[in-house]
Scaffold this active site. Structure first.
Site, PDB file in Angstrom:
ATOM      1  N   GLU A  42       0.891  -1.169   0.000  1.00  9.02           N
ATOM      2  CA  GLU A  42       0.000   0.000   0.000  1.00  9.02           C
ATOM      3  C   GLU A  42       0.923   1.210   0.000  1.00  9.02           C
ATOM      4  OE1 GLU A  42      -2.794   0.336   3.363  1.00  9.02           O
ATOM      5  OE2 GLU A  42      -2.606   2.501   3.171  1.00  9.02           O
ATOM      6  N   ARG A  46       1.094   9.993   1.218  1.00  7.23           N
ATOM      7  CA  ARG A  46       1.632  10.909   2.223  1.00  7.23           C
ATOM      8  C   ARG A  46       2.900  11.569   1.725  1.00  7.23           C
ATOM      9  NH1 ARG A  46       0.775   7.160   7.539  1.00  7.23           N
ATOM     10  NH2 ARG A  46      -1.161   6.399   6.627  1.00  7.23           N
ATOM     11  N   THR A  70      -3.710   6.186   1.798  1.00  9.21           N
ATOM     12  CA  THR A  70      -3.930   7.589   2.186  1.00  9.21           C
ATOM     13  C   THR A  70      -4.515   8.358   0.995  1.00  9.21           C
ATOM     14  OG1 THR A  70      -1.948   7.353   3.574  1.00  9.21           O
ATOM     15  CG2 THR A  70      -2.966   9.508   3.530  1.00  9.21           C
ATOM     16  N   LYS A 130     -10.861  -1.568   5.729  1.00  5.98           N
ATOM     17  CA  LYS A 130      -9.669  -1.291   6.526  1.00  5.98           C
ATOM     18  C   LYS A 130     -10.175  -0.896   7.913  1.00  5.98           C
ATOM     19  CE  LYS A 130      -5.706   1.811   6.862  1.00  5.98           C
ATOM     20  NZ  LYS A 130      -4.515   2.250   6.141  1.00  5.98           N
TER      21      LYS A 130
END
Ligand code: 3PG
Length: 213
Positions: A42, A46, A70, A130
């Site tokens: 993943e 960021r 993110t 998630k």
């Protein structure tokens, strides 16, 4: 479960990655994860250049599952898809992003930790959510409590998971896989400690096997 969920669940752990220097580190990192037996990532938005990192990891290891994390906007989704991302992870539940991904048949794992989040996810026919941030939101006890009214979901807890508690999480049938950054910390990546990353991945794979015996 759908194909992506089945593949991610079979691997059991999902490294959550922030790459500061994708041109230098994406390819060797992808190779280290694959060599360690964890061919999934993943890659979080960021850091600037997350889309470059996704593209380079996929090029280095085409067999690897590379997703974007993110993801905060539909523009991020577009960038991730253009780079070759195969799944999308969001920290919270944003119905606009979930709808956008579902309409594109793009696997999406939205962050959900409350009954209200789970209700919202139900409307989109999602199978795996998630659960973020896992430890800080009540950990396994909360995951099990939430599973009583919502047995249709499996979860990918992320946040506060490491080699110390991985087995405990994975032993619970509600868990599809665990996310974590412990095998891909900033120290490990920025100092190019690929052998340590391979070792941490191998240890994780052992724990996945033990937990599912
Ligand atoms: C995430 O974004 O999923 C988390 O920051 C990863 O959490 P961890 O660093 O505690 O593994």
């Amino acid at each position: 479960m759908n194909e992506m969920n089945t593949k991610i669940s079979a691997i059991g752990v999902v490294p959550v990655i922030k790459l500061n220097n994708p041109e230098r580190d994406a390819a060797p990192l992808a190779k280290a994860l694959c060599e360690g037996g964890v061919p999934v990532a993943e890659v979080t938005f960021r850091a600037a250049g997350a889309d470059t990192a996704i593209k380079l990891m996929k090029e280095a290891c085409p067999e690897m599952l590379v997703g974007a994390g993110t993801v905060l906007t539909t523009e991020h989704v577009d960038k991730a898809i253009a780079a070759g991302a195969e799944f999308i992870v969001t920290p919270g539940f944003d119905p606009e992003i979930v709808k956008y991904c579902v309409e594109k048949n793009m696997p999406i794992y939205p962050g959900c930790t409350t009954p209200t989040d789970y209700h919202a996810a139900l409307k989109f026919g999602l199978e795996v959510l998630k659960f973020f941030p896992a430890e800080q939101s009540g950990g396994l006890a909360k995951i099990k409590a939430m599973s009583a009214p919502f047995p249709m979901f499996r979860v990918m807890p992320t946040g506060g998971i490491g080699l110390n508690n991985l087995k405990e999480y994975l032993s619970c049938p509600v868990i599809a896989a665990c996310g974590g950054s412990y095998m891909v910390t900033a120290d490990l990546i920025d100092n190019q400690k690929w052998d340590e990353i391979i070792e941490l991945c191998k240890k994780s794979v052992e724990i996945v096997k033990e937990a599912r015996k």
